[in-house]
Design an enzyme around this catalytic site. Sequence first.
Site, PDB file in Angstrom:
ATOM      1  CB  VAL A  83      -0.945  -0.001   1.221  1.00  0.00           C
ATOM      2  CG1 VAL A  83      -1.807   1.253   1.220  1.00  0.00           C
ATOM      3  CG2 VAL A  83      -1.830  -1.228   1.192  1.00  0.00           C
ATOM      4  CG  ASP A 133       2.534  34.142 -38.968  1.00  0.00           C
ATOM      5  OD1 ASP A 133       2.960  33.053 -39.264  1.00  0.00           O
ATOM      6  OD2 ASP A 133       1.376  34.400 -38.631  1.00  0.00           O
TER       7      ASP A 133
HETATM    8  P1  ATP Z   1       3.363  36.872 -42.266  1.00  0.00           P
HETATM    9  O1  ATP Z   1       1.987  37.151 -41.794  1.00  0.00           O
HETATM   10  O2  ATP Z   1       3.599  35.462 -42.669  1.00  0.00           O
HETATM   11  O3  ATP Z   1       4.408  37.451 -41.416  1.00  0.00           O
HETATM   12  P2  ATP Z   1       2.835  38.534 -44.474  1.00  0.00           P
HETATM   13  O4  ATP Z   1       1.448  38.682 -43.989  1.00  0.00           O
HETATM   14  O5  ATP Z   1       3.643  39.747 -44.607  1.00  0.00           O
HETATM   15  O6  ATP Z   1       3.666  37.587 -43.613  1.00  0.00           O
HETATM   16  P3  ATP Z   1       1.769  37.521 -46.894  1.00  0.00           P
HETATM   17  O7  ATP Z   1       0.434  37.895 -46.416  1.00  0.00           O
HETATM   18  O8  ATP Z   1       2.027  36.203 -47.464  1.00  0.00           O
HETATM   19  O9  ATP Z   1       2.857  37.709 -45.788  1.00  0.00           O
HETATM   20  O10 ATP Z   1       2.211  38.640 -47.934  1.00  0.00           O
HETATM   21  C1  ATP Z   1       3.313  38.498 -48.771  1.00  0.00           C
HETATM   22  C2  ATP Z   1       3.409  39.697 -49.679  1.00  0.00           C
HETATM   23  O11 ATP Z   1       2.266  39.757 -50.509  1.00  0.00           O
HETATM   24  C3  ATP Z   1       3.456  41.029 -48.957  1.00  0.00           C
HETATM   25  O12 ATP Z   1       4.758  41.419 -48.709  1.00  0.00           O
HETATM   26  C4  ATP Z   1       2.777  41.988 -49.906  1.00  0.00           C
HETATM   27  O13 ATP Z   1       3.700  42.526 -50.802  1.00  0.00           O
HETATM   28  C5  ATP Z   1       1.835  41.095 -50.673  1.00  0.00           C
HETATM   29  N1  ATP Z   1       0.464  41.206 -50.150  1.00  0.00           N
HETATM   30  C6  ATP Z   1       0.061  41.051 -48.882  1.00  0.00           C
HETATM   31  N2  ATP Z   1      -1.249  41.196 -48.775  1.00  0.00           N
HETATM   32  C7  ATP Z   1      -1.717  41.440 -50.002  1.00  0.00           C
HETATM   33  C8  ATP Z   1      -3.009  41.660 -50.561  1.00  0.00           C
HETATM   34  N3  ATP Z   1      -4.100  41.671 -49.827  1.00  0.00           N
HETATM   35  N4  ATP Z   1      -3.088  41.877 -51.884  1.00  0.00           N
HETATM   36  C9  ATP Z   1      -2.005  41.866 -52.659  1.00  0.00           C
HETATM   37  N5  ATP Z   1      -0.772  41.660 -52.196  1.00  0.00           N
HETATM   38  C10 ATP Z   1      -0.613  41.442 -50.890  1.00  0.00           C
END
Ligand code: ATP
Length: 932
Positions: free
Chosen positions: A301, A348
């Site tokens: 135990v 990110d």
């Molecule tokens: P993370 O969130 O991973 O740190 P991030 O948000 O900067 O990175 P993504 O959203 O993949 O990464 O964006 C990559 C690239 O795409 C950006 O640097 C920008 O130039 C372009 N981008 C981001 N958002 C848009 C959008 N809504 N429309 C067009 N291009 C965009």
Amino acid sequence: MRKSDLDFSLSPLSRPVPPAWHSLTPQDCLRELDASTEGLSTAQTAERLARQGPNRLELAAGRSHLSILWDQLSNIMLLMLLAVAAMSAAIAFQAHRFPKDAIAIVLIVGLNALLGYIQESRAQQALLALREMAQPLVTVRRDAHWERLSSELLVPGDLIRLEAGDRVPADARLLEAAELGLREAALTGEAEAVFKKADLLLEASTPVLERQNCLFQGTEVVRGRGTAVVTATGMDTELGQIAQLINTAGGESTPLQERLDGLANVLVISALALVAVVVLGGWLLGQPLLGLLEVALSMAVAIVPEGLPAVITVTLAIGTQRMVQRAALIRRLPAVETLGSVTVICTDKTGTLTLNRQVVVELRCGSQSIAVSGQGYDPHGSFTPAELTAPEGAVAGITAGARDLLLAAGVLCSDAELKKAEDGSWDVLGDPTEGALVVAAGKAQLDVFALRSRYRRTAEIPFSSERQLMAVWVEDSEGTLQHPLGEVASASHTLLITKGAPEVILRSCDRWIGGNGVTALNASQRHWWLEQARGLAASGLRVLAFGCAPHHSSPEQALDHLVLLGLMAQLDPPRPGVAVAVARCREAGIRPVMITGDHPLTARAIGQAIGLLDGEAEVVLGRELEQFNDARLQEVVSRCTVYARVPPEQKLRIVKALQANGQVVAMTGDGVNDAPALKQAHIGVAMGITGTEVSKEASDMVLLDDNFATIVNAVEEGRLVYANIRRFIKYIFGSNVGELITIASAPLLGLVGVPLTPLQILWMNLVTDGFPALALALEPGEEGLMQRPPAEPGESIFARGIGRYVLRIGVVFAAITIVLMVYAFRSGAPWQTMVFTTLCLAQMGHALTARSDLPLVQVNPFSNPWLLWAVLVTSALQMALLYVPALSNFFVTTPLCLHDLAICVGFSLLFFLYLELDKIWRLWSRRAHADA
Ligand code: ATP
């Protein structure tokens, strides 16, 4: 009886059969559902919600009660206790005694199982309740406005907007779709994406899985976007009907709990071995066999730490509560413990390290740099142009209207909307990157609403991190495209507008708007623009380039002959407190790593601003990663802390490479394509605010505030949970070893009788050890928790000195008790009661010292009031066992006289003194060692 009557009476569904939505046009669907493209009104939704009930699937929550109960009963230690009870009963019957011990053991075993069951069910309920907090949100149109609502509030007729990463919240008929791809694994088990189209009309008899113009609850949007009208909610959906939701809720045991189960086997085997030795030794020394058997039962135990599983469950549950108070929501219990061992946090940039409140601060248009002023999302501000050195061969300056054209392109090529709250503040609904574009247009007094109504969108390529661009096709409803758009699109009323990462857009541009209108873009001018983008990125700004082209027959062709409109640079400042969190990580032996889709120079600037990147350390690019083989990648990930332009699928490779290097990885993610990496990481961390539903479901933990600092706080809590578990393991096992040696020594020292009955031992293990152990689990914090390296994952529960401690303390504990036992035995005092009392009281002192590695004088005694209460109450109960006749009879104790009690207290204090001196000695020798 007519056949049709019979059919009706046998029908399992008494509700009316819904129309075949897939065979109706979108307009007919809306009409049938008494809905419109402006969405339902508040009154309509309230009435439908009352009639239809919330949009929820009624499912059995988590592990079944039976399985939890079975777990409590199928424990090997418990089986051993039942065997002890059976033998104890046999001995009692043979001696014509009432089998009190046996009954008590069975009762306590039953009670313990019941307590374990209640604890575990409650822990599971708590975990499920936590998950409820992460209720999925959905974008719904109500009263002609888009808003974000809990998906539980959806009713048939609601208009919903879905994009990549969303989980379809109800069954719906598509109204419009752009490249809309769905993973319907929840229904079909197929991982392959299915493309959906709004304008199809299908036969009424089309099987569910082939209804390409309908969306089904529980499926996931993997690409594109679409708008749909809800046709069924809750249990009326296809998923509800077939009730086929994969149930992943709660009930997992943690690695430590699994190791403890393993330990149980070891304990049982060692108990048997020890019993054999003692029985054999005692028998050789001429002790009576029946007495030896009783000793053996007591030992069996004593070796089982009956109170431990409950204490561990409670500690983990407390850990999850503390974490949620600090905005970290645990979805899987093992994460609490694993957090304590995290060695790398991959995160990110946007939103986690930065605020994700983008503001356009600069435009590049013609040969001008235009600074944009203003506060946050407030669409008021001014533009201050400055002349740059024009690119070679170009006319300096800016074409009239070019700035507004750039801003208008931003408005048309985005989906975000600006909203003014009641308190007068401005907010963005949608992607903050796109919201910033609408704000910038507002500052130039462009009428966003008028622009969007005049230039109607006819097609689009939604933004994706892989493509790094978004494109829309717009049609001028007034028939003519104005200058300078007219110049670009003279032959067409339709225009392609695109925005994205500058490298990507510039690759497709062959003209640009310079000082004198649209001209060809030569190599050196292209280089000039890339340099402009680099310069802006280097100061930590996110840069978007904008292009447009007249409509061509094929979208691919249009995307190849763009006119560059200019650049917009956005500021997204680091979150306050992130730099401190990064420094805390470093101190705690954890490596923070940034993996972003943004430009390497932006990544570098932000990395440097928050102290993540030292000096000129390298930033590795996604396309470089693609070239590396696994071995090279493993080598790179062992030193690199910032990765830029990384597409989501590369994240999985990075996690795997880090894991292959023996790291324990926490990884954040928000998009649908992050899900595999989140699942692969030891701790997948999803974003509570901006994260997609799919990423949340793949995660172990959700950050309610999307903040990197919250991960570090959660790690601290995880370490505290682990430290507390180690603390009470040390305490409980130290006591068990002491008890065990004391009992075993009695027959070997020639004492007749058992020092402690099984009942007394159960009392000690469950009450006098159990209460203080629970209180130790509530220790508020520990000095230096984040100044030491992480725990080895999967390390033994006796690692890092605990095993040695348990043995050392157990032996000293036993030695002190044995001296008392022999003394009391020889002097004819009630030695068994004295041993029992000393062991219990000594454990009170042990509980107090086990709080900290520091001497007690250096610890605030009131910082854990629970422990003080536990010690007081337990000591009082122990006294009741001696002096309340009914209890004393039941537990077979003798009321001690003051002299004997004082001796017990004295010996307990001796043990306490030893424990404190032991700490001081260890601290001193550690310091001396460090000085040397
Ligand atoms: P993370 O969130 O991973 O740190 P991030 O948000 O900067 O990175 P993504 O959203 O993949 O990464 O964006 C990559 C690239 O795409 C950006 O640097 C920008 O130039 C372009 N981008 C981001 N958002 C848009 C959008 N809504 N429309 C067009 N291009 C965009």
